[in-house]
Design an enzyme around this catalytic site. Sequence first.
Site, mmCIF file in Angstrom:
data_model
loop_
_atom_site.group_PDB
_atom_site.id
_atom_site.type_symbol
_atom_site.label_atom_id
_atom_site.label_comp_id
_atom_site.label_asym_id
_atom_site.label_seq_id
_atom_site.Cartn_x
_atom_site.Cartn_y
_atom_site.Cartn_z
ATOM 1 C CE1 TYR A 25 -4.623 0.312 -0.325
ATOM 2 C CE2 TYR A 25 -3.840 -1.828 1.065
ATOM 3 C CZ TYR A 25 -4.788 -1.203 0.291
ATOM 4 O OH TYR A 25 -6.272 -1.057 0.051
ATOM 5 C CD GLU A 62 -4.337 4.572 0.137
ATOM 6 O OE1 GLU A 62 -4.253 3.656 1.492
ATOM 7 O OE2 GLU A 62 -5.838 4.704 0.113
ATOM 8 C CG ASP A 68 -8.653 9.477 -24.639
ATOM 9 O OD1 ASP A 68 -7.657 8.968 -24.317
ATOM 10 O OD2 ASP A 68 -9.355 9.016 -23.675
ATOM 11 C CB THR A 102 -3.959 3.084 -22.486
ATOM 12 O OG1 THR A 102 -3.991 2.979 -23.980
ATOM 13 C CG2 THR A 102 -5.260 3.127 -21.575
ATOM 14 C CE LYS A 120 -6.281 1.392 -26.373
ATOM 15 N NZ LYS A 120 -6.444 1.893 -25.079
ATOM 16 N NE ARG A 146 -5.931 -5.627 -19.967
ATOM 17 C CZ ARG A 146 -5.529 -5.047 -21.643
ATOM 18 N NH1 ARG A 146 -6.935 -3.665 -21.698
ATOM 19 N NH2 ARG A 146 -5.809 -5.557 -22.822
HETATM 20 N N1 DSN Z 1 -11.671 -1.056 -25.915
HETATM 21 C C1 DSN Z 1 -11.099 0.341 -26.317
HETATM 22 C C2 DSN Z 1 -9.963 0.262 -27.955
HETATM 23 O O1 DSN Z 1 -10.619 -1.265 -28.196
HETATM 24 O O2 DSN Z 1 -10.356 0.575 -28.533
HETATM 25 C C3 DSN Z 1 -10.510 1.329 -26.153
HETATM 26 O O3 DSN Z 1 -11.158 1.500 -24.755
#
Ligand code: DSN
Length: 424
Positions: free
Chosen positions: A60, A62, A206, A232, A235, A241
């Site tokens: 933990y 925080e 984003d 994110t 990707k 993730r």
């Molecule tokens: N679910 C993701 C995608 O496949 O683009 C975006 O959050």
Amino acid sequence: MSETFYGSDFDALQAFDPDIAGVLLSELARLRGGLQLIASENMSSPQVLTALGSTLSNKYAEGYPGRRYYGGCAEVDKAENLAIERCTALFGAEHANVQPHSGASANQAVYGAFMSPGDTFLAMSLPHGGHLTHGAKVSFSGRWFNAVHYGVDKDTEDIDYDEVERLAKAHHPKVILAGGSAIPRLIDFARFRAIADEVGAILWVDAAHFIGLVAGKAIPSPVPYADVVSFTTHKVLRGPRSGGIICTAEHAAAIDKAVFPLMQGGPQMHTIAAKAVNFKECATPEYADYARQVIANAKVLAATLGEHGIRPTTGGTDTHLSLHDLQPVLVTGMEAEARCDAAGITLNKNAIPFDPQKPNVASGIRVGTPFVTSQGMGSEEMTIVGDLIARAVTTGSSDPDDAVSKDIRGQVTELIGRFPAYAR
Ligand code: DSN
């Protein structure tokens, strides 16, 4: 296995819980056994997976490095500081927050930093390529805030910047949001900045989908233009993730307070360590080559599908993904996804702009090249992949026992045999 490292002990898991061990093995077999073309997925490295499977998960912490609400944080502080330093260096950003658990959590924090319930913001509509968290009615973002949406131009199928400007002037949003999950073309960040400045709005990008291409210097960066960039890490970036936020120094305190304590509790220190590993990977020349190849592959794949009548919207792609209109071949997105699945090809149905079908049927498919490029495939293989997808979509069946499905699966097996994922 190292004597002193207790993560990733698969033998112990298998002995204790063969059910879950079986799922881990069969998922690995699924990844190895088919073509992975979901644009938002990738194949993270064993180093990243090792950090994820470590005892840092126990801690933990925080708060932020040097300012925690728990004792014993000296070691995890090192991991978070490394992640922050590497992230700001990679993107040339003034500030980074590496604690968001996901893209949606990062986006929640951005709303929390800049908006109050009822405030107006401007974002791309979901059916035109946006995202659920960009103001869809079923998401907190559409329920708690007043979302005004722009879309794409009917002819170019690219963002209608004149509409963005018109809506910004009409609604005076607090925040203007650029980015989405099915945008094949580069975004004109300078134009968005100019529009935001005209109406005194915060510019938020984003970059979840394309941040990896930015990290590899394969496309222009939003960082010089945006007040804040959410993303994110799993990707094109190819990390764990998770999510993150970079912003100007001016907004650093607001973003940090919005991530913790406004939106999140304890950060996931194992994931933060894995993000640090990933940012180090992304700073290498090999990763830059990878990012460029992802785009080269996406261009070939989009063009090959187009030659088979599976029309790429906007006429092609500048990024890692393309969106295809199946109406010319008289197949729905739902059916195409099922036929590809039966043939060993994983992709997703996707709404296309001005889609006459419901979202769960859809007239399109979205394909992306991050995973297959990580496997080492190049332009030559993308032609084969495009031919296989086209055959599955136009002549295949959703029945895996159908002769065409079996035949395509055989060719998929031959192809991936030459480019094994997670090679033994
Ligand atoms: N679910 C993701 C995608 O496949 O683009 C975006 O959050």
